[in-house]
Design a protein around this motif. Structure first.
Motif, short mmCIF file in Angstrom:
data_model
loop_
_atom_site.label_atom_id
_atom_site.label_comp_id
_atom_site.label_asym_id
_atom_site.label_seq_id
_atom_site.Cartn_x
_atom_site.Cartn_y
_atom_site.Cartn_z
N ALA A 24 13.73 -8.70 -8.86
CA ALA A 24 14.82 -9.65 -9.03
C ALA A 24 15.03 -10.49 -7.78
N LEU A 25 14.84 -9.89 -6.63
CA LEU A 25 15.01 -10.60 -5.37
C LEU A 25 13.97 -11.71 -5.22
N ILE A 26 12.72 -11.39 -5.51
CA ILE A 26 11.65 -12.39 -5.39
C ILE A 26 11.84 -13.51 -6.39
N GLN A 27 12.24 -13.16 -7.63
CA GLN A 27 12.49 -14.18 -8.65
C GLN A 27 13.61 -15.11 -8.23
N GLY A 28 14.66 -14.54 -7.64
CA GLY A 28 15.80 -15.35 -7.23
C GLY A 28 15.50 -16.22 -6.02
N ALA A 29 14.74 -15.67 -5.07
CA ALA A 29 14.44 -16.40 -3.84
C ALA A 29 13.39 -17.49 -4.07
N LEU A 30 12.50 -17.26 -5.06
CA LEU A 30 11.43 -18.21 -5.35
C LEU A 30 11.47 -18.58 -6.83
N PRO A 31 12.46 -19.36 -7.24
CA PRO A 31 12.67 -19.65 -8.66
C PRO A 31 11.52 -20.38 -9.35
N GLU A 32 10.68 -21.07 -8.60
CA GLU A 32 9.58 -21.81 -9.22
C GLU A 32 8.26 -21.02 -9.20
N VAL A 90 24.98 -8.74 -5.13
CA VAL A 90 24.47 -8.16 -6.38
C VAL A 90 23.17 -8.85 -6.77
N VAL A 91 22.07 -8.16 -6.54
CA VAL A 91 20.76 -8.64 -6.93
C VAL A 91 20.44 -8.04 -8.29
N SER A 92 20.23 -8.88 -9.29
CA SER A 92 20.00 -8.49 -10.69
C SER A 92 21.32 -8.09 -11.34
N ASN A 93 21.69 -6.82 -11.27
CA ASN A 93 22.93 -6.36 -11.90
C ASN A 93 23.45 -5.11 -11.18
N ARG A 94 24.58 -4.62 -11.65
CA ARG A 94 25.25 -3.51 -10.96
C ARG A 94 24.43 -2.21 -11.04
N LEU A 95 23.74 -2.01 -12.15
CA LEU A 95 22.93 -0.80 -12.29
C LEU A 95 21.78 -0.82 -11.28
N VAL A 96 21.11 -1.97 -11.17
CA VAL A 96 20.02 -2.10 -10.20
C VAL A 96 20.54 -1.87 -8.79
N MET A 97 21.72 -2.39 -8.49
CA MET A 97 22.29 -2.22 -7.15
C MET A 97 22.65 -0.75 -6.90
N ARG A 98 23.21 -0.09 -7.89
CA ARG A 98 23.55 1.33 -7.69
C ARG A 98 22.30 2.14 -7.41
N GLU A 99 21.26 1.91 -8.20
CA GLU A 99 20.01 2.65 -7.99
C GLU A 99 19.38 2.30 -6.64
N GLN A 100 19.49 1.03 -6.25
CA GLN A 100 18.94 0.60 -4.97
C GLN A 100 19.65 1.30 -3.80
N LEU A 101 20.96 1.35 -3.86
CA LEU A 101 21.71 1.96 -2.75
C LEU A 101 21.52 3.47 -2.72
N GLU A 102 21.42 4.10 -3.88
CA GLU A 102 21.14 5.54 -3.91
C GLU A 102 19.76 5.82 -3.33
N HIS A 103 18.80 4.93 -3.63
CA HIS A 103 17.45 5.07 -3.07
C HIS A 103 17.48 4.87 -1.55
N LEU A 104 18.25 3.90 -1.10
CA LEU A 104 18.38 3.63 0.33
C LEU A 104 18.94 4.85 1.06
N ALA A 105 19.98 5.47 0.48
CA ALA A 105 20.58 6.66 1.08
C ALA A 105 19.59 7.82 1.11
N GLU A 106 18.80 7.94 0.04
CA GLU A 106 17.81 9.01 -0.02
C GLU A 106 16.72 8.81 1.03
N MET A 107 16.23 7.58 1.16
CA MET A 107 15.18 7.30 2.13
C MET A 107 15.68 7.51 3.56
N SER A 108 16.96 7.30 3.78
CA SER A 108 17.52 7.44 5.13
C SER A 108 17.50 8.89 5.61
#
Length: 285
Positions: A130-138, A179-197
């Motif tokens: 979602a980040l790449i799609q948003g940053a590079l829309p074309e 919020v990149v993509s949606n709230r579910l994606v963000m929740r999973e992303q932050l949980e992953h970030l905490a786990e990797m830390s």
């Protein structure tokens, strides 16, 4: 299958050695260019490792520098040969930041500051896509997928148990709330970030809003350090059309000092992990 030889690092080492020989000879890049009937910019690009170096280039330069030690000439020629091999990232086609990937692949440690997004090495696939799609829309769907695959491949340096990359990331609080993509994606992303830390070689700190003005307001950057003392540290600053690589000692020192201030102002490791998990819970509501 790509060789274990990292062409980017080979180019840097070779370029540094060629610069040393030129300076030892007391010649300027302009003087060398005039002798070889090439542009001064070519000599500069060869020395900073941004351009592939042919064995002919090495032979010609060694001639200009009057290198009499044939073993040294042979060694430099072999480095030139290695520098023209392809790294693993070439299998994905034309990757815009291939120089950086080559450096990251060989780095021993990486200190990164991100002001707007989660660092690429700690992103989940849905977040990265979602980040790449948003940053590079074309950008085409195929190219987005290619970039995602490259990012996931880069992450193996962090997830591996065999000589993992030592990663220290300071992340502005803004990245947690964007919020990149949606709230579910963000929740999973932050949980992953905490786990990797929690990995022993990964440190994550959050720079909260309450800090106010701080040394990272000019934008994100990364400092790469290498296991071989012959390879100087590099500050990487990503741009829209071109990237900036700083290797001079005073520049690296300045950004390193800035990073120390950011680490000191950020929440500590435990506070940061709890902060990240608290924001993740907000996305679950």
């Amino acid at each position: 299958m790509a060789s274990n030889v990292n062409p980017t690092v080979r180019r840097r080492r070779l370029g540094q050695e060629l610069r040393r020989l030129r300076e030892q000879k007391g010649m300027t890049a302009e003087e060398v260019a005039e002798r070889l009937l090439v542009s001064q910019s070519k000599i500069s690009r060869l020395e900073n490792g941004r351009r592939s170096i042919s064995q002919r280039d090495v032979r010609d330069l060694c001639g200009v520098y009057e290198v009499e030690d044939q073993r040294m000439v042979d060694s430099l020629m072999e480095m030139a040969k290695d520098s023209r091999q392809q790294g693993w990232w070439h299998a994905f086609g034309d990757v815009p930041y291939s120089v950086y990937i080559g450096l990251e692949t060989d780095a021993a440690s990486l200190r990164a500051f991100e002001s707007q997004i989660i660092p690429g090495l700690l992103q989940t696939r849905p977040y990265a896509e979602a980040l790449i799609q948003g940053a590079l829309p074309e950008t085409s769907t195929d190219d987005v997928e290619k970039r995602v695959q490259v990012r996931l491949r880069r992450q193996e340096r962090v997830s591996t148990d065999d000589n993992p990359l030592r990663l220290w990331a300071v992340i502005d609080e803004a990245a947690l709330h964007r919020v990149v993509s949606n709230r579910l994606v963000m929740r999973e992303q932050l949980e992953h970030l905490a786990e990797m830390s929690q990995l022993p070689h990964v440190t994550v700190q959050v720079l909260p809003y309450e800090v106010g003005a701080h040394p990272g307001l000019n934008g994100q950057y990364a400092i790469l350090e290498f296991p071989d003392a012959a390879d100087s540290s590099v500050v990487y600053i990503e741009g829209v059309t071109s990237d900036l690589y700083l290797e001079k000692a005073p520049d690296v020192q300045k950004y390193s000092v800035m990073y120390e201030h950011l680490r000191a102002q950020a929440l500590n490791v435990d506070q940061s992990r709890q902060f990240i998990l608290n924001v993740a819970k907000e996305y679950a509501r």
